[in-house]
Write an enzyme that holds these catalytic residues in place. Structure first.
Site, PDB file in Angstrom:
ATOM      1  N   GLY A 247       3.259 -20.526  20.612  1.00  0.00           N
ATOM      2  CA  GLY A 247       2.073 -19.774  21.276  1.00  0.00           C
ATOM      3  C   GLY A 247       0.915 -19.487  20.046  1.00  0.00           C
ATOM      4  N   PRO A 285       6.580 -24.167  18.400  1.00  0.00           N
ATOM      5  CA  PRO A 285       5.101 -24.471  18.329  1.00  0.00           C
ATOM      6  C   PRO A 285       4.832 -25.712  19.381  1.00  0.00           C
ATOM      7  CG  PRO A 285       5.898 -25.174  16.378  1.00  0.00           C
ATOM      8  CD  PRO A 285       7.246 -24.604  17.125  1.00  0.00           C
ATOM      9  N   GLY A 286       3.959 -25.807  20.008  1.00  0.00           N
ATOM     10  CA  GLY A 286       3.377 -26.881  20.667  1.00  0.00           C
ATOM     11  C   GLY A 286       2.060 -26.994  20.372  1.00  0.00           C
ATOM     12  N   ARG A 323      -8.013 -28.472  31.528  1.00  0.00           N
ATOM     13  CA  ARG A 323      -8.108 -26.990  31.045  1.00  0.00           C
ATOM     14  C   ARG A 323      -9.336 -26.283  31.429  1.00  0.00           C
ATOM     15  NH1 ARG A 323      -8.649 -26.243  26.112  1.00  0.00           N
ATOM     16  NH2 ARG A 323      -7.469 -24.210  25.957  1.00  0.00           N
ATOM     17  N   CYS A 353     -14.429 -35.024  42.893  1.00  0.00           N
ATOM     18  CA  CYS A 353     -15.094 -34.466  44.102  1.00  0.00           C
ATOM     19  C   CYS A 353     -14.792 -32.863  44.191  1.00  0.00           C
ATOM     20  CB  CYS A 353     -15.051 -35.287  45.295  1.00  0.00           C
ATOM     21  SG  CYS A 353     -15.750 -36.821  45.169  1.00  0.00           S
ATOM     22  N   GLU A 354     -15.107 -32.126  43.346  1.00  0.00           N
ATOM     23  CA  GLU A 354     -14.545 -30.698  43.088  1.00  0.00           C
ATOM     24  C   GLU A 354     -15.847 -29.975  42.299  1.00  0.00           C
ATOM     25  OE1 GLU A 354     -12.164 -28.822  44.106  1.00  0.00           O
ATOM     26  OE2 GLU A 354     -10.757 -30.597  45.019  1.00  0.00           O
ATOM     27  N   TYR A 381      -2.063 -30.229  26.095  1.00  0.00           N
ATOM     28  CA  TYR A 381      -2.324 -29.680  27.521  1.00  0.00           C
ATOM     29  C   TYR A 381      -3.391 -30.307  27.957  1.00  0.00           C
ATOM     30  CZ  TYR A 381       1.020 -26.176  26.058  1.00  0.00           C
ATOM     31  OH  TYR A 381       2.254 -25.580  25.457  1.00  0.00           O
TER      32      TYR A 381
HETATM   33  C1  LIG Z   1       4.885 -23.532  26.416  1.00  0.00           C
HETATM   34  C2  LIG Z   1       5.856 -22.993  25.516  1.00  0.00           C
HETATM   35  C3  LIG Z   1       6.058 -23.169  24.205  1.00  0.00           C
HETATM   36  C4  LIG Z   1       4.905 -23.829  23.222  1.00  0.00           C
HETATM   37  O1  LIG Z   1       3.663 -22.997  23.456  1.00  0.00           O
HETATM   38  P1  LIG Z   1       2.329 -23.214  22.575  1.00  0.00           P
HETATM   39  O2  LIG Z   1       1.194 -22.341  22.983  1.00  0.00           O
HETATM   40  O3  LIG Z   1       1.893 -24.591  23.212  1.00  0.00           O
HETATM   41  O4  LIG Z   1       2.681 -23.266  21.184  1.00  0.00           O
HETATM   42  C5  LIG Z   1       7.076 -22.655  23.542  1.00  0.00           C
HETATM   43  N1  LIG Z   1       8.123 -22.243  24.337  1.00  0.00           N
HETATM   44  C6  LIG Z   1       8.314 -22.185  25.546  1.00  0.00           C
HETATM   45  C7  LIG Z   1       9.309 -21.536  26.210  1.00  0.00           C
HETATM   46  C8  LIG Z   1       7.029 -22.588  26.369  1.00  0.00           C
HETATM   47  O5  LIG Z   1       7.209 -22.561  27.524  1.00  0.00           O
END
Ligand SMILES: *Cc1c(COP(=O)(O)O)cnc(C)c1O
Length: 430
Positions: A247, A285-286, A323, A353-354, A381
């Site tokens: 997150g 983390p993503g 996004r 077309c939006e 994302y």
């Molecule tokens: C999407 C997600 C993440 C990663 O969130 P980021 O905001 O990209 O770091 C981690 N855990 C779970 C369960 C998620 O669904």
């Protein structure tokens, strides 16, 4: 006009009058591979990972890249080779991790709607942990594991009820959220898990939201999680690991999220103070690992002056960069070769077309048709949510490593798109 290099994006910079990613001139990539084109810097990903590793040095931690942010095999491979585990949310995600060389025992499986078939496959592969999101799921998982003569390793995803102070669509840890087990049901759920023959409790898990730019929500979540750990262990259910989810936000538009090492310094001090500093920890983390490693290159197709607005129509659209349409999100847009002319103000829009197909509102740009632009912070994302809307093929993806260029995904063709379709009563098309 002058162009500042973006803070938080050390691998994207102007040299002379040309935008580079690491040692690669981006306009060269656009010429060779066409647009729209995603370009990711391996160095930027590893330096983002390095900030977490510094923050956790000397601790027991498993960093699980939340691969839904960017599931390209070439991206997963970077993190697998760096020793990461993976947070997956579907059976398809698992197949990608295994195909890219990731290890099953470092996979954790999140998501509110795991099917029995997905559970069976993940158990057979021997994944590290299921992050169970409801009491009903726990029962089903136990049944499925028993039917295979196995015990599923589980962690319960709890909903700590803290406000991450981010966009509502990416808040996941509040009471009204579909995610996780409600705070007041956590203890009974663990007690039930301890009785079930098909599961083995290994941990606890939370994930409160995405694009979090303050440390307050994390500090609150840590306190609430540790309160729960104490309560769960007090009723005789030991927890091997604590998973704090992902997150952490990135800088899209002057956002100032805490650097990962500073954030974790604070959180670990709290864990230490409460006697949990030497526990096995996990994080997921993503965005913060890949978001600012990527750009999307696009060509200006047309300029369309208007009475109220000027439009700059580009060849990337909401199907490539969803996004803005989904969350009114902001991406910085910069020319690959800045012009000296005075800028005009444009809404930068795609061909779809939006009316929701916009990439940036009211941007000051000095551009002409044929110019190339970079949409920044496009590593997370974007491609992972790309679609074929308007029969648009998905973009190609490049991984840059110093002066090396790796094509990690070819541009999708119309034959790729029509694959598997058929006309009624006739032989398959394509
Ligand atoms: C999407 C997600 C993440 C990663 O969130 P980021 O905001 O990209 O770091 C981690 N855990 C779970 C369960 C998620 O669904």
């Amino acid at each position: 006009m002058t162009f500042q290099n973006m803070p938080g994006q050390p691998h994207i910079a102007y040299r002379g009058n040309e935008l580079f990613s690491e040692e690669i001139r981006l306009s060269d990539l656009a010429k060779e591979h066409g647009t729209p084109l995603f370009v990711y810097s391996k160095g930027a990903m590893l330096s983002a990972l390095g900030a977490y590793e510094r923050g956790f040095s000397g601790r027991n931690v498993q960093i699980c890249y939340a691969m839904k942010a960017n599931p390209a095999l070439g991206v997963i491979q970077v993190f697998a080779e760096a020793g990461c585990g993976f947070d997956i949310v579907s059976g398809g995600d698992m197949d990608r991790v295994l195909a890219a060389g990731g290890h099953a025992d470092k996979i954790i499986f999140s998501g509110v709607g795991k099917t029995r078939a997905e559970m069976r496959r993940a158990l057979a592969a021997g994944i590290g942990c299921f992050n169970v999101e409801s009491e009903a799921e726990l029962e089903v998982l136990s049944d499925v594991a028993l039917s295979m003569g196995l015990r599923a390793p589980v962690s319960i995803r709890v909903n700590p009820n803290v406000d991450p102070q981010t966009h509502p669509y990416i808040s996941t840890g509040l009471k009204g959220s579909k995610f996780g087990v409600a705070h007041e049901r956590v203890l009974p759920t663990y007690q039930r898990a301890a009785q079930l023959a098909g599961v083995r409790v290994v941990g606890i898990d939370c994930h409160i939201g995405s694009q979090i730019t303050q440390d307050g929500p994390y500090l609150d979540a840590v306190d609430r999680m540790l309160d729960l750990v104490e309560a769960i262990e007090a009723v005789g259910v030991p927890l091997h690991h604590i998973d704090f989810g992902g997150g952490l936000g990135i800088n899209y538009n002057g956002d100032t999220p805490p650097p990962a090492d500073l954030l974790w310094g604070k959180l670990l001090a709290k864990l230490d103070a409460r006697g949990f500093g030497q526990r096995q920890l996990m994080i997921e983390p993503g965005r913060s690992l890949v978001g600012n490693a990527g750009v999307c290159l696009t060509e200006v197709l047309y300029l369309k002056p208007g009475a109220q607005k000027n439009f700059c129509i580009i060849d990337a659209a909401m199907n490539d960069l969803p996004r803005p349409a989904m969350y009114q999100a902001f991406h910085q847009i910069m020319p690959l070769k800045p012009r000296a002319d005075a800028p005009d103000t444009y809404d930068v829009v795609g061909p779809v077309c939006e009316s929701g197909d916009w990439i940036g509102h009211e941007r000051d740009l000095a551009v002409q048709p044929g110019d190339l632009l970079a949409v920044l912070s496009a590593g997370a994302y974007c491609m992972s949510m790309a679609s074929n809307y308007n029969s648009r093929g998905r973009a190609a993806e490049i991984l840059v490593e110093g002066s090396q260029v790796h094509l990690i995904r070819q541009r999708e063709t119309i034959a790729d798109q029509m694959h598997g379709e058929s006309l009624v009563g006739r032989k398959r098309a394509g």
